[in-house]
Structures are given as structure tokens and as C-alpha cells.
Design a protein around this motif. Structure first.
Motif, PDB file in Angstrom:
ATOM      1  N   ASN A 212       0.849  -1.176   0.000  1.00 63.43           N
ATOM      2  CA  ASN A 212       0.000   0.000   0.000  1.00 63.43           C
ATOM      3  C   ASN A 212       0.889   1.231   0.000  1.00 63.43           C
ATOM      4  OD1 ASN A 212      -1.442   2.276   1.463  1.00 63.43           O
ATOM      5  ND2 ASN A 212      -3.140   0.877   1.083  1.00 63.43           N
ATOM      6  N   SER A 213       0.869   1.988  -1.100  1.00 64.47           N
ATOM      7  CA  SER A 213       1.796   3.105  -1.252  1.00 64.47           C
ATOM      8  C   SER A 213       1.562   4.186  -0.204  1.00 64.47           C
ATOM      9  CB  SER A 213       1.685   3.697  -2.654  1.00 64.47           C
ATOM     10  OG  SER A 213       0.394   4.209  -2.874  1.00 64.47           O
ATOM     11  N   LYS A 214       0.306   4.414   0.177  1.00 64.58           N
ATOM     12  CA  LYS A 214       0.001   5.453   1.153  1.00 64.58           C
ATOM     13  C   LYS A 214       0.593   5.118   2.515  1.00 64.58           C
ATOM     14  CE  LYS A 214      -2.009   9.163   2.700  1.00 64.58           C
ATOM     15  NZ  LYS A 214      -1.448  10.491   2.354  1.00 64.58           N
ATOM     16  N   THR A 215       0.455   3.856   2.919  1.00 64.05           N
ATOM     17  CA  THR A 215       1.019   3.447   4.209  1.00 64.05           C
ATOM     18  C   THR A 215       2.536   3.556   4.187  1.00 64.05           C
ATOM     19  OG1 THR A 215      -0.824   1.969   4.652  1.00 64.05           O
ATOM     20  CG2 THR A 215       1.217   1.539   5.844  1.00 64.05           C
ATOM     21  N   LEU A 216       3.144   3.141   3.100  1.00 63.28           N
ATOM     22  CA  LEU A 216       4.602   3.240   2.973  1.00 63.28           C
ATOM     23  C   LEU A 216       5.051   4.698   3.028  1.00 63.28           C
ATOM     24  CD1 LEU A 216       5.022   0.582   0.160  1.00 63.28           C
ATOM     25  CD2 LEU A 216       5.943   0.384   2.467  1.00 63.28           C
ATOM     26  N   GLU A 217       4.266   5.572   2.395  1.00 63.64           N
ATOM     27  CA  GLU A 217       4.595   6.993   2.435  1.00 63.64           C
ATOM     28  C   GLU A 217       4.536   7.515   3.874  1.00 63.64           C
ATOM     29  OE1 GLU A 217       2.922  11.311   0.816  1.00 63.64           O
ATOM     30  OE2 GLU A 217       1.937   9.455   0.198  1.00 63.64           O
TER      31      GLU A 217
END
Length: 456
Positions: A316-321
Motif C-alpha cells: 500500500n503506497s500510502k502506508t509506505l509513504e
């Protein structure tokens, strides 16, 4: 139309249609032959009927209609002729004639499910829900699925009271259905009757206290209705009934966080991220919330690290961000860069993540990566001065001053009302010209940079 096994129905229907002309004429006295040269009426009828089926199969609907009308001229009492006419008229978009044909087929054989089903399908295509409701009521006696269709039609027709009545009957008869619950939620949403929705869910919990899904649905609706205490109590009640429930911790961790019970929240969070029943996106939502919590309570950072490891391959790109932002706020630049790079692998268009990644490459002296990445993103964002600046800095550090000058001078044209960035461009241009042994230009840009410093 009804979801009852269509393939089987249509095979049976086609077989029945093929036999119907013969069955009809088995009751007709053909001993009397016509006086003209048309030949035997039965032969002519069957010849035209099968010609109609053949033409329809090769999509010659006009010719199929012509053949069927010849059959009608020979004998207008055969219901299947009008059924086939209706289907051909539908293909020809002659909807008025199609309706008339289907209605005539039904009038001649009112208990024929296939005829009724086709007429029902016609009304659905025409968005004539009143007539569709009238028709499907006749079909309910054949299959229960039609009853669910009836509920759906009532919803479309905004007759919510009747729709709920049908749904209640079906739930009592067949048990709870996720598909029917979608309809229920549509009704409650359209009418704004959240209390009725909650009452229905409370009755489900009372009537079937061992069913986990009932509690989870009620928790969600309580939360949605801002009845947090009731939601929390229901979650705890589910845990008593089913101590091994994993899904309940999707709600409990949040309630514990709001209740400042960090230890319990962490315990629930770990159950969530380790669960094989919970979808990855739900796990990552929990992890994202926990990142924010640890930002305010850094003493729980070790638990965050453990939870992150438990999630495994985060996708999940948002969580990684957000994880990258968390570590950036802790000045752990190497760890932050790791998460930003992982986020870009999933979503390469996130401008903020691109920006943070490039700046971290410079801060961490990874100049080759900075040059390669900035050159790549400039193909997509050719008017972003920051990317030209990063590119120029990296090229200077890689001892490629000529390329640096080219990139920096191009980027200068895109700066708008940003003296700090303009200062940085002039400083890098001065450095590039110094590397090129052009002291005059190096001094010119150095002076410009100093002038901007004093003007601030």
C-alpha cells in the motif's frame, strides 16, 4: 431477470419451442386438405417456423419475422409464435411491437414461465418498473429468486416499505444474505432511517448471538452513527462470545487508542497484522493509524517496528509513504528513504514522494541515484525547477559540470517568486563554472547568490 440457472432454462426452452408446433398440430384435424396449391398446412407451418429459427440464428431478424408472420397467417393460436416474434422485434429495436408480441404470448399461455420471464426482461430494458413488478409477481411462484428480484424492483421504484417487507420475508425463510443486505443498506441510506437499520442489526445479534458477522455489522453501524460507546461495548461482547475472533480487533484497536489504553491497542493491532483472515488493505489501515499514534507517543516505536515487520510485504503506497514521513520526522533518513522508494515502486506518480526521495538522495550523498532519478522524472515533469536543481547538484558532485550548467540554466526559466531556490541555483552554477575553470562566470553567479542573501 431472475438468476435461476439461465443456461439450463434456455436449453429447455429452445427444446420446448422446437416441439411446440408439432404439439399444437397434433390436436388439429388435417384430413381436410386445401383446394389451392399451397400444399399441406401443417407442412407449410413447420417449414416457415423452422425457417424463422434458422434466420434468427444467423441474425437475419427481419426474415425471421417474415417467416413467423406467415405462420401466424396459417394459425394465430400458437403462443410460441408471438414469443419468437417478440425476441426478434427486440433485436430490431422495435420495442412497441416486441411488447405487444410478448403480451399476446402470455395471454395465450398465462402460466408459461418463459413467456413471462421474457416480458419481464423487456420491461427491465425499458425501465418500466411498474409493469416489471406486475409481471415478476406472477413469476414468484416459480422460483424464490424472483422474489429477490421483486425486492430489487421495489428499491428501484423507491417503494422502500414494500422492499423491506420482501427482504424480511426472504431473510426469515432463507437466512441472512450479503446481497440482500446491500439492498437493505441502500434503503436505509436513501430513507435516512439509521435507527431502523440499527434495530434490525440488534435483533440479529439477539436472535443469533453466535454469529460473528452480526456483531461486526452492528459495530460498524454504531460507529457510523457516532455511538462509539455502544460500538465499543458490542465489540467487547463479541470477544466474550468468541474469544478467538480476529476481525473484532479491527474495531477494538481503534477504541482502545481513543480510550488511551495503548497496551490493549497494541495487543489488538498485533492480532490484526498477524491475522490470516484480515485483508492486507485493512491491516495497512491499522498500521497507518499506529504510525500516527507513535508520532505522538514515541515510546511505542519498538512496537511499531515489530508491527511493520509482521505485516510483511507491504503493498500500500500510502502506508509506505506515511512510514517514510514518520522516520523522516525522527531524522532517520536512511529508513525514511527505504519506505519512500518502496512507495514509488507501487505508485511512481506521487509527486511528494518523488520530491522527498530526491532530496534524501542528496542528503545521503547518493548522487548517482539522484542524477538518474531526477533525469527520469524530468521527462514527466519538465517544468519543475526543483528537479533541475537536484539534477544539477548531483552532476556537480559527480564531476560533470558542463551537464550541470545545462540543467541548471534550463531550470532557472521555471522559477517563479522563490528567491531561496533561485539562490541555490546561482550557487550551483557558480560551483559548476568553478569546476570548469571559468572564474569570471563563477564569480558572476556567486555575486548573484550573495545579493539574494542580503536582499532577504
Amino acid at each position: 431477470m431472475c438468476k435461476f440457472n439461465k443456461n439450463i432454462r434456455y436449453v429447455i426452452c429452445a427444446f420446448a419451442i422446437a416441439l411446440l408446433p408439432q404439439m399444437q398440430y397434433a390436436q388439429v384435424d388435417f384430413n381436410k386438405r386445401p383446394d389451392d396449391d399451397l400444399g399441406n398446412v401443417e407442412d407449410k407451418f413447420q417449414e416457415n417456423f423452422y425457417e424463422a429459427l434458422k434466420q434468427k440464428s444467423i441474425e437475419n431478424y427481419d426474415r425471421s419475422v417474415e417467416a413467423l408472420l406467415k405462420c401466424v397467417d396459417l394459425d394465430n393460436s400458437v403462443p410460441v409464435l408471438y414469443f419468437e416474434l417478440g425476441k426478434n422485434y427486440m433485436q430490431l429495436k422495435n420495442f412497441g411491437a416486441a411488447e405487444d408480441a410478448f403480451k399476446k404470448a402470455v395471454s395465450k399461455d398465462p402460466d408459461n414461465e418463459w413467456f413471462l420471464d421474457e416480458l419481464y426482461g423487456y420491461y427491465i430494458v425499458q425501465n418500466d418498473y411498474d409493469k416489471a413488478i406486475k409481471t415478476v409477481k406472477q413469476l414468484v411462484k416459480y422460483h424464490t429468486d424472483y422474489k429477490e428480484d421483486l425486492a430489487s424492483l421495489y428499491v428501484r421504484n423507491k417503494d422502500y416499505k414494500e422492499a423491506l417487507k420482501i427482504l424480511d420475508e426472504l431473510d426469515a425463510e432463507l437466512g441472512i444474505s450479503a446481497r440482500r443486505d446491500v439492498m437493505r443498506n441502500q434503503i436505509y441510506s436513501a430513507t435516512g432511517k439509521k435507527k431502523d437499520q440499527i434495530k434490525n442489526l440488534e435483533e440479529r445479534v439477539e436472535n443469533d448471538p453466535d454469529r460473528e458477522a452480526n456483531y461486526l455489522a452492528l459495530i460498524f453501524r454504531y460507529s457510523e452513527n457516532n455511538e462509539k460507546e455502544k460500538a465499543f461495548e458490542t465489540a467487547k461482547e463479541l470477544l466474550k462470545v468468541n474469544p478467538n475472533s480476529q476481525l473484532v480487533h479491527l474495531a477494538l484497536y481503534k477504541f482502545y487508542l481513543d480510550d488511551n489504553n495503548a497496551d490493549k491497542a497494541i495487543e489488538s493491532m498485533k492480532i490484526v497484522v498477524k491475522s490470516s483472515e484480515i485483508k492486507p488493505e485493512a491491516k495497512l489501515k491499522v498500521l497507518t493509524d499506529f504510525v500516527q499514534f507513535v508520532g505522538e507517543h514515541p515510546e511505542y516505536e519498538d512496537d511499531l517496528v515489530e508491527a511493520t515487520a509482521l505485516v510483511g510485504d507491504t503493498n500500500n503506497s500510502k502506508t509506505l509513504e506515511e512510514l517514510g514521513q514518520y522516520y523522516l520526522s525522527k531524522n532517520d533518513k536512511a529508513k525514511a528513504l527505504e519506505y519512500f522508494e518502496a512507495s514509488l515502486k507501487i505508485n511512481s506518480e506521487n509527486f511528494n514522494v518523488i520530491r522527498n526521495t530526491l532530496l534524501l538522495y542528496i542528503d545521503l550523498q547518493q548522487y548517482t541515484k539522484a542524477e538518474q532519478k531526477s533525469s527520469e522524472v524530468l521527462q514527466r515533469y519538465p517544468s519543475q525547477p526543483l528537479f533541475y536543481l537536484v539534477n544539477g547538484v548531483a552532476l556537480n558532485e559527480l564531476n560533470a559540470p558542463k551537464k550541470a550548467v545545462s540543467s541548471l540554466e534550463m531550470g532557472l526559466d521555471y522559477i517563479i517568486d522563490d528567491t531561496k531556490m533561485e539562490h541555490d541555483f546561482y550557487s550551483q552554477l557558480s560551483k559548476a563554472y568553478t569546476l570548469l575553470n571559468n572564474t569570471a562566470k563563477a564569480k558572476t553567479f556567486s555575486d548573484k547568490a550573495k545579493q539574494l542573501e542580503t536582499s532577504n
